[in-house]
Design a protein around this motif. Structure first.
Motif, PDB file in Angstrom:
ATOM      1  N   GLU B  49       0.837  -1.357  -0.045  1.00  0.00           N
ATOM      2  CA  GLU B  49       0.090  -0.082   0.104  1.00  0.00           C
ATOM      3  C   GLU B  49       0.936   1.287   0.101  1.00  0.00           C
ATOM      4  N   TRP B 121       3.577   0.277   2.790  1.00  0.00           N
ATOM      5  CA  TRP B 121       3.477  -0.484   3.824  1.00  0.00           C
ATOM      6  C   TRP B 121       3.397  -1.918   3.381  1.00  0.00           C
ATOM      7  N   LYS B 122       3.941  -2.823   3.897  1.00  0.00           N
ATOM      8  CA  LYS B 122       3.716  -4.286   3.208  1.00  0.00           C
ATOM      9  C   LYS B 122       2.721  -5.066   4.009  1.00  0.00           C
ATOM     10  N   ARG B 123       2.039  -5.980   3.345  1.00  0.00           N
ATOM     11  CA  ARG B 123       1.354  -6.941   4.068  1.00  0.00           C
ATOM     12  C   ARG B 123       1.361  -8.153   3.318  1.00  0.00           C
ATOM     13  N   TRP B 132       0.244  -7.376   8.546  1.00  0.00           N
ATOM     14  CA  TRP B 132       1.126  -6.162   7.966  1.00  0.00           C
ATOM     15  C   TRP B 132       2.602  -6.484   8.490  1.00  0.00           C
ATOM     16  N   VAL B 133       3.396  -6.211   7.706  1.00  0.00           N
ATOM     17  CA  VAL B 133       5.064  -6.488   8.038  1.00  0.00           C
ATOM     18  C   VAL B 133       5.162  -5.282   8.997  1.00  0.00           C
ATOM     19  N   ALA B 134       5.904  -5.696  10.173  1.00  0.00           N
ATOM     20  CA  ALA B 134       6.348  -4.746  11.070  1.00  0.00           C
ATOM     21  C   ALA B 134       7.658  -3.913  10.667  1.00  0.00           C
ATOM     22  N   ALA B 135       7.811  -2.819  10.964  1.00  0.00           N
ATOM     23  CA  ALA B 135       9.198  -2.002  10.632  1.00  0.00           C
ATOM     24  C   ALA B 135      10.203  -2.547  11.474  1.00  0.00           C
TER      25      ALA B 135
END
Lengths: 84, 146
Positions: B49, B121-123, B132-135
């Protein structure tokens, strides 16, 4: 009262349940805006209460939670970015 | 300088063809490509996203900053959004300079910056659901050296 366009991304968007909205606000900073929104509806609290897990952009520039909103048109709340 | 934010797939080799070509002052071209990695063995798709408008601005200012700090002849940044297949290219950066040090350093700078400053933002989508992928703290820390 100032008119603001709010936009949300990733899990912030999911927790609030919408991608954008227009609001009238007296908040002077993003932090005050979060307090104001959280008092309106618990979904905002669930999405925005922990600012250490959040980022804010004012008119599409990264900002701090105590940056003044004077003249701002668009405020975005989102999680830390994961590009690349 | 070329910045592309797109949902369409791209071909790394094709993008590099002609990059920095046809001029006599470029001695080094460095490129990095990021691919969709499946760590769990269950990844079906990766969804990216982004924040239209801010994405383009932040990538441009990042590339502009690189041009200011290093003597670069050209910069290319491509970043995809939408649903991506495992193994597909997500993004690439390329830098062209007179000497290799500038090209390598500028490419690393661009990568470090766009990982935690560009609004993507990656999911992960798996059969079990989406996450969701965490930073990573290490990505944020990587900025300190610049």
């Amino acid at each position: 009262m100032a008119k603001l366009e709010l936009v949300y991304f990733a899990w912030v968007r999911e927790r609030i349940g919408r991608a954008r909205e227009s609001i009238e606000t007296q908040a002077a900073t993003p932090l005050q805006l979060i307090e104001e929104l959280s008092a309106r509806d618990e979904r905002y609290g669930a999405a925005l209460s922990d600012v250490s897990a959040l980022r804010v952009a004012i008119d599409q520039e990264l900002a701090d939670f105590d940056t003044k909103l004077t003249g701002a048109r668009e405020v975005a709340f989102f999680p830390p970015m994961t590009g690349g | 300088m070329r910045i592309c934010v797109q949902s369409e797939p791209f071909n790394i080799a094709k993008e590099l063809q002609g990059f920095g070509a046809g001029r006599g002052d470029i001695g080094a071209v460095v490129s990095f490509s990021g691919l969709v990695r499946d760590d769990s063995g269950h990844l079906q798709m990766l969804e990216v996203e982004h924040y239209p408008g801010m994405t383009e601005k932040s990538l441009s200012s990042c590339a502009q900053e690189a041009v200011t700090r290093w003597e670069l002849a050209d910069v290319l940044v491509i970043h995809r959004f939408g649903r991506l297949q495992v193994g597909a290219p997500i993004m690439m950066v390329a830098t062209a300079a007179r000497h290799r040090n500038a090209a390598f350093e500028a490419a690393e700078f661009l990568m470090d910056y766009l990982k935690s400053r560009a609004p993507f933002w990656k999911r992960e989508i798996t059969a079990q659901g989406t996450q969701w992928v965490a930073a990573k703290d290490s990505d944020e820390a990587a900025l300190a050296r610049w």
